[in-house]
Design a protein around this motif. Structure first.
Motif, short mmCIF file in Angstrom:
data_model
loop_
_atom_site.label_atom_id
_atom_site.label_comp_id
_atom_site.label_asym_id
_atom_site.label_seq_id
_atom_site.Cartn_x
_atom_site.Cartn_y
_atom_site.Cartn_z
N GLU A 257 0.83 -1.21 0.00
CA GLU A 257 0.00 0.00 0.00
C GLU A 257 0.86 1.26 0.00
OE1 GLU A 257 -3.26 2.25 2.86
OE2 GLU A 257 -2.80 0.12 3.15
N LEU A 258 1.96 1.25 0.76
CA LEU A 258 2.89 2.37 0.81
C LEU A 258 4.14 2.03 0.00
CD1 LEU A 258 2.57 3.33 4.58
CD2 LEU A 258 1.35 4.29 2.63
N SER A 259 5.06 2.97 -0.05
CA SER A 259 6.29 2.78 -0.81
C SER A 259 7.10 1.64 -0.21
CB SER A 259 7.12 4.08 -0.79
OG SER A 259 6.38 5.13 -1.37
N PRO A 260 7.97 0.97 -1.04
CA PRO A 260 8.79 -0.13 -0.51
C PRO A 260 9.67 0.33 0.63
CG PRO A 260 8.83 -0.09 -2.91
CD PRO A 260 8.15 1.15 -2.50
N HIS A 261 9.81 -0.52 1.64
CA HIS A 261 10.56 -0.12 2.84
C HIS A 261 10.81 -1.37 3.69
CE1 HIS A 261 11.86 2.27 6.26
NE2 HIS A 261 11.82 3.33 5.48
N PRO A 262 11.93 -1.45 4.41
CA PRO A 262 12.12 -2.57 5.34
C PRO A 262 11.04 -2.61 6.42
CG PRO A 262 14.21 -1.46 4.94
CD PRO A 262 13.17 -0.65 4.26
N PHE A 263 10.49 -1.43 6.77
CA PHE A 263 9.41 -1.43 7.75
C PHE A 263 8.21 -2.23 7.25
CE2 PHE A 263 10.92 2.92 9.48
CZ PHE A 263 11.99 2.27 10.11
N ALA A 264 7.94 -2.19 5.92
CA ALA A 264 6.82 -2.95 5.38
C ALA A 264 7.07 -4.45 5.51
CB ALA A 264 6.60 -2.57 3.92
N ILE A 265 8.32 -4.89 5.23
CA ILE A 265 8.66 -6.32 5.40
C ILE A 265 8.49 -6.73 6.86
CG2 ILE A 265 10.50 -8.00 5.19
CD1 ILE A 265 9.49 -7.14 2.51
N ALA A 266 9.03 -5.91 7.78
CA ALA A 266 8.94 -6.24 9.21
C ALA A 266 7.50 -6.24 9.68
CB ALA A 266 9.77 -5.24 10.01
N ASP A 267 6.69 -5.30 9.19
CA ASP A 267 5.29 -5.25 9.61
C ASP A 267 4.51 -6.46 9.10
OD1 ASP A 267 3.12 -3.35 10.81
OD2 ASP A 267 2.29 -4.06 8.92
N ALA A 268 4.78 -6.86 7.83
CA ALA A 268 4.09 -8.04 7.30
C ALA A 268 4.44 -9.29 8.09
CB ALA A 268 4.46 -8.22 5.82
N ALA A 269 5.74 -9.46 8.42
CA ALA A 269 6.15 -10.63 9.22
C ALA A 269 5.53 -10.58 10.61
CB ALA A 269 7.67 -10.68 9.30
N TYR A 270 5.51 -9.40 11.18
CA TYR A 270 4.95 -9.26 12.54
C TYR A 270 3.45 -9.57 12.55
CZ TYR A 270 3.74 -7.10 17.00
OH TYR A 270 3.27 -6.86 18.26
N ARG A 271 2.73 -9.09 11.52
CA ARG A 271 1.28 -9.33 11.47
C ARG A 271 0.97 -10.82 11.29
NH1 ARG A 271 -0.72 -4.99 13.88
NH2 ARG A 271 0.38 -3.15 13.11
N LEU A 272 1.73 -11.49 10.41
CA LEU A 272 1.50 -12.92 10.22
C LEU A 272 1.80 -13.70 11.50
CD1 LEU A 272 3.03 -13.44 6.65
CD2 LEU A 272 0.62 -13.61 7.30
N MET A 273 2.82 -13.31 12.21
CA MET A 273 3.18 -14.01 13.45
C MET A 273 2.12 -13.79 14.52
SD MET A 273 6.61 -13.55 15.77
CE MET A 273 6.19 -11.84 16.11
#
Length: 1257
Positions: A138-154
């Motif tokens: 939804e937002l621009s590419p960023h390591p925060f997006a990767i970390a947030d996706a992993a955190y949400r799945l966990m």
């Protein structure tokens, strides 16, 4: 299901022969790939003119098509590229790197290019808050997006996650890992732990460890303290552990040498592993195999999700390399040497016991070794076990990949080496992942995008009678393209079937629940009826027993009360008779004694009178001199003149009263003499009360001493005034000292006069007792009458005077003191009742009168009348503060908040106009003359203070200045704090209400509903004259159906309705306009921040159509400001300057013709360079195909940004909202200066109370 569901169609990309004029990519030895234009096609040979200026001839199989419609700033996700190949990927990364967009997606893989400069605006807490909870992509590419996706799945699905960060040295792996750890700590690391530190602190403290791993260097350590003797014995012996015993065997020199070499290998491997690079290569190959399998798995899941028929995709597997590394063919020579690097248990135990922490840390025992000490393992076997454990962990988790790329070997910013980057992409597996995608269905477009792009190939397919799917099929059939697949369109039917099953299941549950509820309710009602019947009987029996007991108790109490009343009455009558007899005898004796002593003391009255006359003359002379001195002081002339006139009038009154008293005393003496001669029955008994005589004598001596001291003080005052004539600077101070002395003299004279009056009044009472021989009862009634009259005058005895009077021996005076005390207590109780009545009244909404709050005016009038502002101690202010605090507990009620904001601000204005602090420290305080201490003196004072006296102040206005004490000043500060608090509550309530509507306005374009928006066009006077819908792209097929029932402009209308509601509420409660202006100014500033930040953070919002939509909404807000007028709207419209200028830039058609100076001086002067650069690079237009600014303008912006790159504050392009209090007490007082409270009407409820009749004045 959502009203818009975008379905993809996958078309397999097939190679096409280039034609003359085509833009292609060719290989280049310097930059890997270079673009150019096809000049000539000769069979398989293609002649290309490169952009570098040289012409080359290449084979058709070695060139790739170039996407001429790709945006200049690149795409966020490279799977959206029209041509997914090496040069396209490389060019996209280079384009984004040039504008400091260092992160790019390839599906769910994040590619991070090291910028070699600090970009703090990408990693602050505000940016983390934006990515928190946002959908992936939804937002621009960023390591925060990767970390947030992993955190949400966990958290949501309970799936273990792993994030693999790879890249060569200098690519930024350590920095990326720290960013991931920082975000994860931000998401869940705030809870306290047992050691007193948070998880975030622990994670961030591991940064030095990461730096050590990333920048490790070989360092020698010479601090080993191993025992050389013990080491030597250990190398010369071998311990063999059997099942039954432990055998110690001595080694020969050759075996000892091999043991020494093995220990050296182990120590060297623990420090500098020569086997390290080989193991690293094995690890990289294993991870690469895991990466390829994951990408292939994700591709298969994508096809399954889209219901696409697919077959097995061939891709290069590196299993051969792994087999080569892991399955080495051994030679017979030195076959066993490979196992000579095992760790000897004795050596490891000896080194682990070293006193050097570094050495002992290298030989920590593993769990396997602890369980089985006789087993040995080599370095290679241990590494293989650890690698296998790592792969098992990765296989059990959901992996996420971040590929770090080093753009150049110089480690400098703004340098992009194409060959170096391409080599890293190939080695990192990115190109292999792209090749796997290309092996399937790489070209994926939505139906409307496919029709828009390829509709020119088959214009007859754009028939409005057909939908997008049919049109796509016709185009594909027309061009004869094979190998494509179209997504199945059965999801709606499947969803409906699932929904029907769920609905039937829910219905059955409702039926079961209702039936069970019926059965349970029936059983409960039966049980409830039985319990009620039992309870009724038991309660009736208990009530009858209680009634019988109460009747008996009441009869017993009546009998007891009558008996006790009779006994008490009989005792009281006997005690009263004895007391009357005793009082009569004692009072007669005391009266006769005092009469004789007063006759003897009256002879000294003449001397006291002469002293008094002298003092009066001196006071008159001193008053005249003071008047002459005060005329020299212009600023104090009028005040001093009035004070002298008051003193003169008071002195004249005192002289007249003294003369009248003297004549009355003379007449009474003569009358007493005549009565004594005419009634010879009363015999004078020459009894002398020596204690009383001595007391009177001592009082006379004190009076004489006081007169002499007053004379000395007068002389001292005269000397001071003579000295004041020489020193003009001390005139004011000496004048104030003299004025204080006058007041003291006046007080002393007043006390002397009271002494005379007391003596005369007591003499008169005793003389009447002696002459008339009246009874004691008559005398007591007479004295009681005087006491009652004294109380009716309203002069109450203070505690000091009451304590003095209780020490006298006269019973009559003691009786009057006790009456004063009781009256004082009743007065305090009445005062508390009045405060309770006031608070109970103003707690209600008693409305307004002439636009001003009645409650505030009523409180002020009561405090002013009760003189609470001048009190040293009072509890009324605390009661009022508690009342206001309890009244505003319901903070969600805007009407209640507006009512109390109006009252508290009005009351604060009245206090600001009335209260003034005490005078300067060097001024002499003017003391109020003390209240008289005797009965007759208080009656005389009451006479002097009557309305006919000149001391009565003139009637004051409603608002007047008073000297405020500490409680009043503290109350003013607390009231100011409540005004600010209520203001903040109203403002924050309005912001919360508008936040949801602003979010809906932002989501309009994210959901793709902008095409249905109708924008109003306004005339210069604010009237709507036309409604225009945005244009659609050429060739795009529209079905004509309505996507939403509610128009998107309805969200702006909801904002307007909320503003109107709060404005009407504040108008109805007559909130001061200055506060209304501040509330709306801060609210419009909040709207500006939210809308402007959404443009800078979301690329889908930074479009031409979005600019038209927001511009229409801003026009609604401007119209509202015009209708609300400046009285209430104030400068609210100016608070939207950022979003107004940004929207004005978005709706310009020919942006590429605008120069940089025109942008910063005319179009967007308020926006910073970072903000302008962000808008220009994010801008795109899918409807009108308008372009952004020219490359020269972007270059100018980049130069300015580079010059200001060291300033961290300038890198932040987002706006911040403020919640401060934008007004002061002086601003509020100035705005309310025109209010007139002279015709205000108090609360009707209090006017009916007799204690509040002063409100009518």
């Amino acid at each position: 299901m959502m009203p818009f569901y975008y379905r993809k169609c996958e078309v397999e990309a097939t190679a096409a022969n280039p034609i003359v004029g085509s833009q292609v990519w060719v290989e280049d030895s310097d930059v890997a790939w270079i673009d150019g234009e096809v000049l000539e096609v000769n069979g398989d040979d293609i002649k290309v003119l490169c952009t570098s200026g040289k012409t080359v001839v290449v084979k058709a199989s070695s060139i790739y098509h170039k996407d001429t419609e790709a945006p200049p700033c690149g795409v966020d996700d490279m799977t959206r590229l029209a041509y997914l190949h090496e040069p396209g990927v490389l060019d996209n990364l280079r384009s984004r790197y040039d504008i400091n967009e260092i992160y790019t997606y390839t599906g769910n893989i994040l590619i991070a290019v090291n910028p070699f400069i600090r970009l703090p605006h990408l990693y602050d807490s505000h940016m983390m808050a934006q990515y928190k909870g946002a959908g992936f992509g939804e937002l621009s590419p960023h390591p925060f997006a990767i970390a947030d996706a992993a955190y949400r799945l966990m958290i949501n699905e309970g799936i273990s996650q792993s994030i693999l960060v790879s890249g060569e040295s200098g690519a930024g792996k350590t920095e990326s890992t720290k960013l991931l750890m920082r975000y994860l700590a931000y998401m869940g690391g705030r809870a306290n732990v047992a050691e007193g530190r948070t998880v975030e602190q622990k994670v961030l403290e591991s940064n030095p460890v990461l730096e050590a791993f990333g920048n490790a260097k070989t360092v020698r350590n010479n601090n080993s303290r191993c025992d050389a003797k013990a080491l030597e014995d250990s190398l010369c012996q071998r311990v063999i552990v059997t099942r039954d015993e432990t055998i110690v065997k001595c080694l020969d020199p050759e075996a000892a040498t091999l043991s020494r070499d093995a220990l050296a290998k182990v120590v060297y491997s623990r420090l500098f592993d020569c086997f390290e690079q080989f193991c690293i290569n094995l690890t990289n190959e294993k991870l690469q195999q895991h990466f390829n399998q994951h990408v292939f798995k994700m591709e298969q899941e994508e096809y399954k999700k889209e219901e696409i028929d697919w077959s097995y995709i061939e891709f290069v597997d590196n299993q051969d390399i792994l087999d080569l590394i892991e399955k080495v063919t051994y030679q017979t020579d030195l076959f066993l040497d490979k196992n000579k690097d095992y760790v000897v248990a004795e050596h490891q135990a000896l080194l682990y016991a070293s006193k050097c922490p570094f050495v002992s840390g290298l030989f920590l025992p593993s769990p396997e070794e602890s369980s089985n000490k006789s087993k040995f393992s080599s370095i290679g076997s241990r590494f293989k076990q650890q690698l296998q454990a790592l792969l098992e962990i990765l296989s059990s988790t959901e992996p996420h990949y971040i590929r770090c790329v080093k753009p150049n070997n110089l480690l400098k910013p703004a340098i992009f080496e194409h060959k170096n980057v391409l080599q890293q992409l190939r080695c990192g597996g990115v190109m292999e992942a792209i090749r796997i995608s290309c092996a399937g269905y790489p070209t994926r477009k939505t139906f409307d995008e496919f029709v828009d792009r390829f509709g020119l190939l088959a214009p007859e397919a754009l028939d409005r009678s057909s939908d997008e799917v049919t049109a796509c099929k016709r185009i594909l059939e027309k061009v004869g393209l094979k190998g494509y697949q179209i997504q199945a369109a059965c999801r709606g039917q499947l969803a409906r079937e699932v929904y029907e099953g769920l609905r039937q299941e829910a219905s059955s549950l409702i039926i079961q629940r209702c039936f069970r509820m019926h059965i349970a309710r029936k059983a409960y009602n039966e049980l409830y009826s039985s319990a009620i019947s039992i309870q009724t009987g038991m309660r009736g029996m208990a009530a009858r027993c209680e009634l019988c007991f109460r009747k008996q108790t009441r009869a017993a109490i009546i009998i007891q009360s009558h008996c006790r009343k009779y006994l008490a009455q009989h005792h009281f009558i006997n005690l009263k008779k004895a007391a009357i007899a005793t009082q009569c005898a004692w009072r007669g004796k005391v009266a006769r004694r005092e009469l004789r002593n007063l006759k003897m003391a009256a002879r000294e009255t003449g001397a006291l009178q002469a002293a008094k006359n002298k003092l009066e003359k001196q006071v008159e002379d001193l008053t005249l001199r003071l008047q002459l001195e005060k005329r020299m002081r212009v600023d104090m002339e009028e005040a001093k003149k009035q004070e002298n006139e008051k003193l003169q009038s008071a002195l004249q009154e005192m002289q007249l009263q003294f003369k009248e008293t003297k004549s009355l005393l003379q007449k009474e003496r003569e009358a007493a003499k005549r009565e004594a001669e005419r009634v010879p029955v009363i015999q004078e008994v020459p009894v002398v009360d020596h204690p009383l005589l001595e007391k009177l004598t001592s009082e006379n001596e004190q009076l004489k001493t006081l007169v002499s001291s007053l004379e000395r003080k007068i002389d001292e005052t005269e000397k001071r005034y003579e000295e004041a004539n020489k020193l003009s600077e001390e005139r004011l101070k000496q004048a104030l000292d003299a004025e204080s002395k006058i007041i003291q003299l006046k007080t002393s004279m007043q006390r002397i006069e009271e002494k005379f009056l007391d003596m005369e009044s007591e003499n008169q009472v005793l003389r009447q007792q002696s002459l008339l021989n009246s009874s004691v009862k008559t005398m007591s009634e007479h004295l009681s009458t005087h006491v009652y009259e004294k109380l009716e005058n309203g002069h109450h005895v203070v505690e000091d005077q009451k304590a003095t009077e209780t020490q006298t021996v006269t019973p009559v005076k003691k009786f009057g003191t006790e009456s004063d005390s009781k009256l004082r207590r009743s007065y305090i109780e009445r005062q508390h009742e009045n405060v309770d009545s006031l608070i109970n009244c103003v707690m209600k909404n008693i409305g307004f009168h002439h636009g001003k709050p009645i409650a505030a005016f009523t409180i002020y009038k009561c405090l002013l009348h009760w003189k609470s502002f001048e009190a040293e101690r009072t509890s009324v202010f605390d009661r009022l503060i508690q009342m206001i605090g309890s009244a505003i507990e319901n903070q969600d009620d805007n009407d209640l908040m507006a009512y109390w904001l109006s009252n508290t601000s009005a009351l604060l204005f009245l206090l600001q106009q009335s209260l003034k602090s005490g005078g300067s420290n060097d001024a002499t305080p003017v003391k109020k003359p003390p209240n008289p201490t005797s009965l007759f003196g208080r009656m005389t004072m009451g006479f002097r203070s009557s309305p006919s006296s000149t001391n009565l102040p003139a009637p004051s206005e409603v608002v007047r200045k008073v000297e405020a004490k500490y409680p009043a000043l503290l109350f003013k500060q607390q009231l100011t704090a409540y005004v600010e608090k209520i203001y903040g509550i109203l403002r924050d309530n309005l912001k919360k209400e508008l936040a949801s509507f602003i979010s809906l306005c932002i989501q309009i374009f994210l959901r793709g509903q902008w095409s249905s928006v109708v924008f109003p066009i306004f005339s210069p006077d604010g009237h709507k004259i036309l409604e225009v819908a945005p244009r659609t792209s050429k060739g795009v097929l529209r079905s004509g159906r309505s996507f939403s029932k509610d128009s998107p402009m309805g969200h702006w209308q909801s904002i307007i309705e909320s503003l109107n509601t709060i404005l009407c509420t504040m108008k109805e409660n007559f909130v001061p306009p200055v506060l209304v202006q501040k509330i709306f100014s801060q609210t419009f500033s909040y709207i500006n921040v939210q809308l402007f930040n959404s443009l800078l953070l979301r690329r889908d919002c930074c479009t031409f159509s979005n600019g038209e939509y927001v511009k229409a909404g801003l026009a609604e807000l401007e119209l509202w400001c015009c209708q609300a007028k400046e009285e209430y709207a104030g400068t609210s419209w100016d608070e939207l300057k950022h979003i107004r200028q940004a929207v004005g830039f978005l709706v310009i058609h020919q942006k590429y013709r605008i120069s940089y100076d025109e942008i910063i001086n005319d179009l967007c002067p308020i926006m910073s360079v970072q903000q302008l650069y962000r808008v220009c690079t994010l801008y795109w237009d899918a409807n009108y195909n308008t372009r952004s600014v020219s490359p020269d303008v972007l270059s100018s912006m980049k130069v300015l940004m580079a010059e200001d790159s060291n300033n961290a504050q300038s890198d932040s392009f987002l706006l911040d909202d403020t919640s401060s209090i934008p007004f002061s007490v002086d601003d509020l007082s100035t705005s309310l200066q025109e209010r007139d409270f002279s015709e205000m009407k108090p609360a009707d409820e209090l006017l009916e109370n007799p204690a509040f009749q002063f409100l009518n004045e």
